[in-house]
Each structure stands twice: as structure tokens, then as C-alpha cells.
Design a protein around this motif. Structure first.
Motif, PDB file in Angstrom:
ATOM      1  N   MET A 162      34.995  45.938  54.139  1.00  0.00           N
ATOM      2  CA  MET A 162      36.209  46.242  54.871  1.00  0.00           C
ATOM      3  C   MET A 162      35.931  47.269  55.972  1.00  0.00           C
ATOM      4  SD  MET A 162      39.947  46.755  53.884  1.00  0.00           S
ATOM      5  CE  MET A 162      41.099  47.602  54.827  1.00  0.00           C
ATOM      6  N   LEU A 163      35.186  48.292  55.664  1.00  0.00           N
ATOM      7  CA  LEU A 163      34.865  49.325  56.642  1.00  0.00           C
ATOM      8  C   LEU A 163      34.038  48.741  57.792  1.00  0.00           C
ATOM      9  CD1 LEU A 163      35.184  52.268  57.303  1.00  0.00           C
ATOM     10  CD2 LEU A 163      33.136  52.760  55.999  1.00  0.00           C
ATOM     11  N   VAL A 164      33.208  47.775  57.464  1.00  0.00           N
ATOM     12  CA  VAL A 164      32.389  47.131  58.488  1.00  0.00           C
ATOM     13  C   VAL A 164      33.274  46.371  59.473  1.00  0.00           C
ATOM     14  CG1 VAL A 164      30.614  45.374  58.881  1.00  0.00           C
ATOM     15  CG2 VAL A 164      30.376  46.979  56.980  1.00  0.00           C
ATOM     16  N   ARG A 165      34.290  45.678  58.957  1.00  0.00           N
ATOM     17  CA  ARG A 165      35.209  44.945  59.827  1.00  0.00           C
ATOM     18  C   ARG A 165      35.964  45.891  60.754  1.00  0.00           C
ATOM     19  NH1 ARG A 165      39.026  41.001  56.687  1.00  0.00           N
ATOM     20  NH2 ARG A 165      38.320  42.278  54.988  1.00  0.00           N
ATOM     21  N   VAL A 166      36.404  47.015  60.230  1.00  0.00           N
ATOM     22  CA  VAL A 166      37.112  48.010  61.045  1.00  0.00           C
ATOM     23  C   VAL A 166      36.175  48.554  62.127  1.00  0.00           C
ATOM     24  CG1 VAL A 166      38.219  50.267  61.016  1.00  0.00           C
ATOM     25  CG2 VAL A 166      38.721  48.623  59.210  1.00  0.00           C
ATOM     26  N   TRP A 167      34.940  48.827  61.736  1.00  0.00           N
ATOM     27  CA  TRP A 167      33.952  49.349  62.686  1.00  0.00           C
ATOM     28  C   TRP A 167      33.694  48.333  63.801  1.00  0.00           C
ATOM     29  CZ3 TRP A 167      32.088  53.600  64.448  1.00  0.00           C
ATOM     30  CH2 TRP A 167      30.922  53.605  65.195  1.00  0.00           C
ATOM     31  N   LYS A 168      33.527  47.070  63.442  1.00  0.00           N
ATOM     32  CA  LYS A 168      33.285  46.013  64.439  1.00  0.00           C
ATOM     33  C   LYS A 168      34.492  45.869  65.370  1.00  0.00           C
ATOM     34  CE  LYS A 168      29.461  43.864  62.732  1.00  0.00           C
ATOM     35  NZ  LYS A 168      28.249  43.786  63.444  1.00  0.00           N
ATOM     36  N   ALA A 169      35.685  45.908  64.822  1.00  0.00           N
ATOM     37  CA  ALA A 169      36.893  45.809  65.646  1.00  0.00           C
ATOM     38  C   ALA A 169      36.989  46.989  66.603  1.00  0.00           C
ATOM     39  CB  ALA A 169      38.130  45.737  64.758  1.00  0.00           C
ATOM     40  N   ALA A 170      36.632  48.173  66.144  1.00  0.00           N
ATOM     41  CA  ALA A 170      36.653  49.360  67.006  1.00  0.00           C
ATOM     42  C   ALA A 170      35.621  49.229  68.121  1.00  0.00           C
ATOM     43  CB  ALA A 170      36.384  50.618  66.180  1.00  0.00           C
ATOM     44  N   GLN A 171      34.454  48.658  67.810  1.00  0.00           N
ATOM     45  CA  GLN A 171      33.436  48.463  68.840  1.00  0.00           C
ATOM     46  C   GLN A 171      33.910  47.472  69.902  1.00  0.00           C
ATOM     47  OE1 GLN A 171      30.050  47.283  66.472  1.00  0.00           O
ATOM     48  NE2 GLN A 171      29.065  49.281  66.786  1.00  0.00           N
ATOM     49  N   VAL A 172      34.535  46.393  69.475  1.00  0.00           N
ATOM     50  CA  VAL A 172      35.036  45.396  70.414  1.00  0.00           C
ATOM     51  C   VAL A 172      36.111  46.014  71.306  1.00  0.00           C
ATOM     52  CG1 VAL A 172      36.349  43.243  70.603  1.00  0.00           C
ATOM     53  CG2 VAL A 172      34.460  43.412  68.971  1.00  0.00           C
ATOM     54  N   LYS A 173      37.018  46.767  70.720  1.00  0.00           N
ATOM     55  CA  LYS A 173      38.084  47.420  71.495  1.00  0.00           C
ATOM     56  C   LYS A 173      37.500  48.437  72.478  1.00  0.00           C
ATOM     57  CE  LYS A 173      42.419  48.166  72.330  1.00  0.00           C
ATOM     58  NZ  LYS A 173      43.187  47.212  73.080  1.00  0.00           N
ATOM     59  N   ALA A 174      36.491  49.186  72.038  1.00  0.00           N
ATOM     60  CA  ALA A 174      35.859  50.178  72.910  1.00  0.00           C
ATOM     61  C   ALA A 174      35.188  49.497  74.100  1.00  0.00           C
ATOM     62  CB  ALA A 174      34.850  51.004  72.123  1.00  0.00           C
ATOM     63  N   ARG A 175      34.517  48.378  73.858  1.00  0.00           N
ATOM     64  CA  ARG A 175      33.885  47.640  74.962  1.00  0.00           C
ATOM     65  C   ARG A 175      34.930  47.118  75.938  1.00  0.00           C
ATOM     66  NH1 ARG A 175      30.503  44.738  70.906  1.00  0.00           N
ATOM     67  NH2 ARG A 175      28.748  46.128  70.576  1.00  0.00           N
ATOM     68  N   THR A 176      36.037  46.643  75.420  1.00  0.00           N
ATOM     69  CA  THR A 176      37.116  46.133  76.264  1.00  0.00           C
ATOM     70  C   THR A 176      37.700  47.248  77.128  1.00  0.00           C
ATOM     71  OG1 THR A 176      37.661  44.483  74.600  1.00  0.00           O
ATOM     72  CG2 THR A 176      39.315  44.907  76.269  1.00  0.00           C
TER      73      THR A 176
END
Length: 67
Positions: free
Chosen positions: A1-15
Motif C-alpha cells: 500500500m505504501l508503495v502505491r502511495v509513493w508511486k502516485a506521489a512520484q507521478v503527481k510530482a512529475r506532472t
């Protein structure tokens, strides 16, 4: 679950990193602020001269009108 949150945060940061739409608004705001400061400085520097010019014009108009 924490990995999914981390990946989503990375995608949002790149955007957000690639989004430059807000930059233009900030630039226009800075330009408008600079223009406002220039107008204020000009009015303060020339205020008395402008007031004298309007008084002279008013007096000339009163004399021309017979007043």
C-alpha cells in the motif's frame, strides 16, 4: 500500500514539475506590480508640477471665459 502511495506521489510530482501554466500568471502579476510602482513614483515625483499646471490651465480658462 505504501508503495502505491509513493508511486502516485512520484507521478503527481512529475506532472506538477512539467506544468508551467501558473508561471505566466505570476509573470503578469510581477509586471503589473512594476507598472503600479512606476506610476506611484511618477505621481509622487511630479505631483506638485502637475497640480501647478492644472491650476494655471484653470486660471487661463476662467480668464478666457470672462470669469
Amino acid at each position: 500500500m505504501l508503495v502505491r502511495v509513493w508511486k502516485a506521489a512520484q507521478v503527481k510530482a512529475r506532472t506538477l514539475y512539467g506544468d508551467e501554466s501558473g508561471v505566466t500568471a505570476i509573470e503578469y502579476g510581477l509586471i503589473a506590480g512594476a507598472i503600479a510602482v512606476a506610476i506611484i513614483v511618477a505621481v509622487l515625483a511630479l505631483g506638485e508640477n502637475i497640480e501647478e499646471m492644472f491650476e494655471d490651465t484653470s486660471g487661463a480658462l476662467e480668464q478666457a471665459g470672462g470669469g
